[in-house]
Design an enzyme around this catalytic site. Structure first.
Site, PDB file in Angstrom:
ATOM      1  N   GLU A   1      -2.209  -9.457   9.539  1.00  0.00           N
ATOM      2  CA  GLU A   1      -1.165 -10.125   8.769  1.00  0.00           C
ATOM      3  C   GLU A   1       0.180 -10.141   9.496  1.00  0.00           C
ATOM      4  O   GLU A   1       1.015 -10.997   9.228  1.00  0.00           O
ATOM      5  CB  GLU A   1      -0.956  -9.428   7.414  1.00  0.00           C
ATOM      6  CG  GLU A   1      -2.007  -9.734   6.375  1.00  0.00           C
ATOM      7  CD  GLU A   1      -3.108  -8.691   6.330  1.00  0.00           C
ATOM      8  OE1 GLU A   1      -3.388  -8.079   7.372  1.00  0.00           O
ATOM      9  OE2 GLU A   1      -3.688  -8.492   5.253  1.00  0.00           O
TER      10      GLU A   1
ATOM     11  N   ASP B   1      -0.827  -4.761   5.977  1.00  0.00           N
ATOM     12  CA  ASP B   1      -1.864  -5.581   5.339  1.00  0.00           C
ATOM     13  C   ASP B   1      -1.618  -5.762   3.845  1.00  0.00           C
ATOM     14  O   ASP B   1      -0.932  -4.957   3.211  1.00  0.00           O
ATOM     15  CB  ASP B   1      -3.240  -4.925   5.550  1.00  0.00           C
ATOM     16  CG  ASP B   1      -3.279  -3.488   5.026  1.00  0.00           C
ATOM     17  OD1 ASP B   1      -2.257  -2.783   5.172  1.00  0.00           O
ATOM     18  OD2 ASP B   1      -4.305  -3.078   4.475  1.00  0.00           O
ATOM     19  N   GLU B   2      -2.205  -6.834   3.336  1.00  0.00           N
ATOM     20  CA  GLU B   2      -2.391  -7.045   1.897  1.00  0.00           C
ATOM     21  C   GLU B   2      -1.136  -6.850   1.043  1.00  0.00           C
ATOM     22  O   GLU B   2      -1.199  -6.230  -0.010  1.00  0.00           O
ATOM     23  CB  GLU B   2      -3.502  -6.106   1.376  1.00  0.00           C
ATOM     24  CG  GLU B   2      -4.841  -6.405   1.982  1.00  0.00           C
ATOM     25  CD  GLU B   2      -5.963  -5.572   1.374  1.00  0.00           C
ATOM     26  OE1 GLU B   2      -6.930  -6.185   0.901  1.00  0.00           O
ATOM     27  OE2 GLU B   2      -5.868  -4.325   1.386  1.00  0.00           O
ATOM     28  N   ASN B   3      -0.049  -7.423   1.489  1.00  0.00           N
ATOM     29  CA  ASN B   3       1.129  -7.447   0.622  1.00  0.00           C
ATOM     30  C   ASN B   3       0.974  -8.666  -0.282  1.00  0.00           C
ATOM     31  O   ASN B   3       1.004  -9.799   0.199  1.00  0.00           O
ATOM     32  CB  ASN B   3       2.385  -7.555   1.490  1.00  0.00           C
ATOM     33  CG  ASN B   3       3.626  -7.791   0.666  1.00  0.00           C
ATOM     34  OD1 ASN B   3       3.634  -7.583  -0.552  1.00  0.00           O
ATOM     35  ND2 ASN B   3       4.682  -8.227   1.323  1.00  0.00           N
TER      36      ASN B   3
ATOM     37  N   HIS C   1       0.851  -1.208   0.000  1.00  0.00           N
ATOM     38  CA  HIS C   1       0.000   0.000   0.000  1.00  0.00           C
ATOM     39  C   HIS C   1       0.878   1.246   0.000  1.00  0.00           C
ATOM     40  O   HIS C   1       0.538   2.256   0.623  1.00  0.00           O
ATOM     41  CB  HIS C   1      -0.920   0.031   1.226  1.00  0.00           C
ATOM     42  CG  HIS C   1      -2.081  -0.928   1.143  1.00  0.00           C
ATOM     43  ND1 HIS C   1      -3.250  -0.634   0.493  1.00  0.00           N
ATOM     44  CD2 HIS C   1      -2.231  -2.182   1.627  1.00  0.00           C
ATOM     45  CE1 HIS C   1      -4.077  -1.664   0.587  1.00  0.00           C
ATOM     46  NE2 HIS C   1      -3.483  -2.620   1.268  1.00  0.00           N
TER      47      HIS C   1
END
Ligand code: ACM
Length: 676
Positions: free
Chosen positions: A367, A315-317, A252
């Site tokens: 995460e 988050d969300e790597n 992000h």
């Protein structure tokens, strides 16, 4: 005389020992303990305040805000004066000053007693007084005899110490005044943490003096200066609210990497990303220059933000760039890190150490959870309930965001039943700090954000503050409608923006009447729930379509749905009851045909035309169903089959808007008897 006395005696007995519902007070969140005592404290322009123990500029400002809100509500011009303790209408007993910056351990408890002469508010410190004033602010009400506060005794303190609202200014930037008015609203419902999501792929929103290139290339010119941020932190602290910044890492992070492509894990050029979902660019944890650079940024921002907690996202790597990079893969092998998740833990540990040097406690999304992380780190769970138990069992403090994603546009009731510490998660309650409502910024502008946060977040605030046993959905909605007005008095624009947005959709200086028609029309609509239904929207498109002016969990559609349920449950299909439902449908049918005409001449109403066709059809079916029901007539089998099919077709989305009233009309159709 005896009858009067007996009457008041019975009134007192009922109000003291009745159930929560029949003695409910118009306050949100509900206090831990409260009891009405039957008294009534009249409030008029001669209102007086007395500070016993200490007074302070902060308390003076808090009292002034209370009076300003009351003035807006009552149109009374208060001449607030000091008075001796025995004569004052409001006595504030504050035992001690609070620290300038509130802490997670700050005592927020207070006691309030209102009788026929005085309201006496006692708290151990200024923040406790402010929580009590938020209650008092809501209590002013009126009847035929005038303005008053109901007599009661309250003993109050929060169930959870961490009661947050996340505002994502990365995807759509929010000017300072938006944050101001939302901080005022937070204070009113006793939320105490602004989780400021300051960086995203789409924008880096804070001036960094040592690295001005971050905002120069990564913000489209939309960011807070450090002076503005200091002012916001102090504005929040003045209301007993902490500001916890989030700098989302290592993914992000496009908005950082546009000015520092040498720190990314890929070889592609990095361009500012104004779309979503998240893209591949991610910091390279194997590059020592990354830590030097992050340390530069942390050196500034850890001083700017006084709170000891610091959110690093995490988050969300998607790991795409890491998996494609041979030298990163070699690093993973050489350091025995196993996989990308192992590499991210390595990164988190390095970042955590940097932050520890600045005395910060690191928070990350779930995460980051890994047994190698220090137990001092905090986990914010967003991917499911199981994460809460998993993190607390591992000895970590937890903040729950999962279930409070207000950007998904679910109803207040949906969020209200979600507990920060659910039994099913087997969480160790001592490790659950609390929860946060998350206002992610894909589909909100400075004009619409209030309507996406409020009033629903007041119900979530109640879940964080009040007893776990406070679960009456009907009473929640009753009070939610009241707090919506109180929030409006505090300055939020979720009510005000509707007319203005509809005027813009009409696109001309028309008279008021089409506005009423449009308002009635959108009362039957709702923005679609969930993500992904609004292709083409980016962080720089204006959010001024029909979808943006329709509101989630609207009041009128809820009233309609409640009435239909009552009608069908009671099975009293008389003329009056039937008409009380029919009237909604007739009005919607009328609006639908007028909206069709308006849509012809207002290009911005392009999405309204197909919805108006659908609304006309749904309302007609509802009217037909009620006619069958109230006349106890059987319908041809084919009528019902067709009706069910038509309702399905009428559920279609247009411009990310749908009709919210279909489930209720479906219930009416299902009640119709058909020929055997
Ligand atoms: C998140 O919603 N990606 C924390």
């Amino acid at each position: 005389m005896i009858r009067t006395l007996l009457g008041s005696f019975i009134f007192l007995v009922i109000s003291s020992f009745g159930t929560a519902a029949d003695t409910s007070i118009d306050v949100m969140p509900l206090p831990q303990q409260y009891q009405l005592n039957g008294f009534r404290l009249p409030i008029d322009k001669t209102f007086t305040v007395h500070y016993s123990q200490i007074s302070s500029p902060r308390l003076n400002r808090a009292t002034a805000r209370l009076i300003a809100a009351w003035q807006t509500r009552s149109a009374i011009t208060f001449k607030v004066t000091d008075a001796p303790r025995a004569k004052a209408a409001l006595v504030i007993e504050c035992d001690a000053l609070s620290s300038d910056i509130p802490a997670v351990t700050t005592d927020e408890s207070y006691k309030l007693e209102i009788n026929s002469k005085q309201a006496i508010l006692h708290a151990n410190n200024e923040v406790g007084v402010m929580r009590g004033l938020a209650t008092i602010q809501q209590l002013l009400t009126k009847d035929t005899k005038g303005w008053f506060m109901p007599g009661l005794v309250i003993t109050d303190s929060p169930r959870f110490s961490w009661r947050g609202l996340l505002i994502d200014v990365g995807r759509h930037f929010m000017p300072v005044e938006v944050i101001h008015r939302n901080l005022d609203a937070m204070a009113l419902v006793k939320l105490n943490v602004l989780h400021f999501h300051l960086t995203e792929d789409q924008g880096f929103r804070l001036e960094i003096k040592r690295h001005p290139e971050l905002t120069e290339l990564g913000s489209d010119g939309k960011y807070y200066t450090q002076e503005q941020m200091k002012e916001l932190i102090s504005y929040a602290a003045d209301r007993g609210i902490r500001v916890v910044p989030e700098f989302d890492l290592p993914a992000h992070s496009v908005s950082w990497l546009v000015s520092h492509p040498e720190l990314s894990s890929g070889t592609e050029p990095v361009l500012l990303n104004r779309h979503w979902p998240s893209l591949d660019p991610v910091f390279d944890p194997t590059n020592e220059a990354v830590y030097t650079f992050l340390n530069d940024v942390f050196a500034e921002v850890t001083t700017l933000f006084p709170d000891p907690y610091f959110h690093i996202g995490g988050d969300e790597n998607n790991g795409v760039q890491w998996s494609k990079n041979a030298s990163i893969k070699a690093f993973i092998r050489a350091h025995g890190l196993k996989d990308n998740a192992g590499l991210q833990t390595y990164f988190n540990q390095r970042v955590g150490k940097l932050l520890l040097a600045y005395n910060k406690r690191m928070i990350g999304w779930d995460e980051i959870l890994n047994p190698e992380l220090p137990r001092n780190d905090v986990i914010e769970t967003w991917r499911g309930e199981a994460g809460i138990g998993k993190a607390t069992a591992g000895g970590y403090d937890v903040i729950r965001a999962h279930g409070y994603y207000i950007d998904l546009l679910q109803s207040a009731a949906y969020h209200y039943v979600v507990d920060p510490s659910p039994a099913a998660a087997h969480a160790q309650i001592g490790h659950v700090l609390g929860g946060e409502a998350t206002m992610w910024g894909e589909f909100v502008s400075d004009q619409t954000i209030d309507s996406r946060i409020w009033p629903r977040t007041a119900a979530i605030a109640e879940r964080f503050w009040s007893q776990q046993s406070v679960v009456d959905i009907n009473d929640m909605y009753r009070r939610l409608e009241i707090i919506d007005f109180r929030l409006d008095e505090a300055g939020t624009i979720q009510k005000k923006y509707v007319k203005q947005a509809l005027m813009r959709l009409l696109g001309s200086d028309r008279s008021e009447s089409p506005l009423e028609v449009l308002e009635n029309f959108i009362d039957a609509c709702e923005p679609c729930k969930g993500y992904g239904k609004r292709p083409g929207i980016t962080s720089i498109t204006p959010l001024n379509s029909l979808a943006d002016v329709t509101r989630p969990d609207g009041k009128i559609q809820r009233h309609f749905s409640t009435k239909v349920d009552y009608y069908l449950n009671r099975k009293m299909y008389d003329e009056a009851s039937s008409y009380s439902i029919m009237i909604y449908l007739l009005k919607w049918k009328g609006s639908a045909s007028l909206v069709l005409k308006l849509a012809n001449t207002a290009p911005a109403l392009v999405d309204a035309a197909p919805l108006a066709y659908q609304l006309n059809d749904v309302a007609s079916l509802g009217i037909e169903a009620i006619n069958y029901i109230k006349h106890k007539q059987v319908a041809p089998t084919i009528w019902k089959a067709k009706a069910v099919r038509r309702l399905k077709l009428d559920s279609e989305l247009h411009g990310a808007v749908q009709l919210a009233i279909i489930p209720s009309v479906e219930k009416l159709v299902n009640e119709v008897q058909v020929e055997k």
